[in-house]
Design a protein around this motif. Structure first.
Motif, short mmCIF file in Angstrom:
data_model
loop_
_atom_site.label_atom_id
_atom_site.label_comp_id
_atom_site.label_asym_id
_atom_site.label_seq_id
_atom_site.Cartn_x
_atom_site.Cartn_y
_atom_site.Cartn_z
N LEU A 72 15.81 47.45 41.81
CA LEU A 72 16.02 46.76 40.53
C LEU A 72 16.83 45.48 40.73
N LEU A 76 15.53 41.82 39.59
CA LEU A 76 16.24 40.96 38.65
C LEU A 76 16.56 39.61 39.29
N LEU A 137 8.06 40.17 36.97
CA LEU A 137 8.80 40.90 35.94
C LEU A 137 8.45 40.34 34.56
N HIS A 140 12.92 43.67 31.59
CA HIS A 140 13.78 44.77 32.04
C HIS A 140 14.57 45.25 30.84
N ASN A 151 16.52 52.72 33.29
CA ASN A 151 16.03 51.34 33.15
C ASN A 151 14.52 51.38 33.08
N VAL A 153 11.31 48.99 33.75
CA VAL A 153 10.86 47.72 34.33
C VAL A 153 9.40 47.55 33.98
#
Ligand SMILES: Cc1cc2nc3c(=O)[nH]c(=O)nc-3n(C[C@H](O)[C@H](O)[C@H](O)COP(=O)(O)O)c2cc1C
Length: 205
Positions: A72, A76, A137, A140, A151, A153
């Motif tokens: 993660l 990010l 992405l 998130h 989380n 995603v």
């Protein structure tokens, strides 16, 4: 047994979830750190989301100390990842790649997994995996913060790799040739070899 999640510890609830949501496909997620270290880890809270936009989702929970897992953190930082599927032939390597190692160490090396360059993103794909989804992405969502927090995603699929070796005569991947594994509860897995067909009913309009 009737259960109220609010009255269970997170650990017990987690056991109920992973022993009832079955079988789960496994996303073998490849990422790359801002300093260029490749990372590979399996995640079985994973599903496709839809074809418009071409999208999928997986769920890396926070570590016990409340920090983000390397996968993660890398996503990010770089907004890119590749999700590979896991054939039966790769179970041992997949399992090894779940080791919690320092972000400076690559699970590709640890688990002796050959990498192949991706077509549209920097993280490589797993060479032996017959299907890879190259993603950026989309979103998130941290559902909570702190130890073990979930989380979500969401990724947009930029490119699909499907090995010629698993294509059936209709031009789509053949489940028999894919020979993927699924995760059951605990350390139990299943193979996608036990199948049956069930045509959809035709309802009069
Ligand atoms: C089959 C399998 C499925 C897993 N599924 C998940 C999952 O859905 N979510 C999660 O947070 N961890 C999951 N894990 C544990 C992660 O793989 C493990 O925490 C790993 O060290 C994370 O690596 P990273 O820090 O490089 O991202 C799973 C492990 C295995 C073996």
């Amino acid at each position: 047994m009737e259960l109220n999640p609010d009255q269970l510890s997170a650990a017990v609830l987690y056991q109920h979830l992973i022993r009832t949501i079955l079988p789960r496909p496994i996303a073998w997620v490849s990422t790359i750190s801002p300093t260029g270290t490749t990372n590979l880890a399996p995640f079985s809270f994973f599903t496709g989301v839809g074809s418009r936009p071409p999208s999928l989702a997986f769920c890396p929970s926070n570590r016990r100390d409340g920090s983000f897992k390397d996968t993660l953190a890398n996503i990010l930082a770089t907004r890119q990842f590749v999700i590979c599927v896991v054939p039966f032939a790769s179970v041992e390597a997949m399992n090894l790649s779940s080791a919690e190692v320092s972000p400076e160490d690559s699970e590709f090396l640890l688990a002796n997994v050959d990498a192949e360059p991706s077509a549209t993103v920097r993280p490589p794909r797993v060479k032996l995996s017959p299907v890879a989804f190259e993603c950026e992405l989309l979103q998130h969502i941290a559902l909570e913060s702190g130890p073990g927090a979930a989380n979500l995603v969401l990724g947009r699929i930029l490119h699909l790799h499907i090995s010629e070796s698993v294509l059936g005569s209709d031009g789509f991947a053949d489940p028999q040739l894919l020979d993927l594994i699924g995760r059951m509860g605990g350390s139990t897995y299943c193979r996608t070899q036990d199948r049956f067909d069930l045509p959809r009913p035709e309802f009069p309009r």
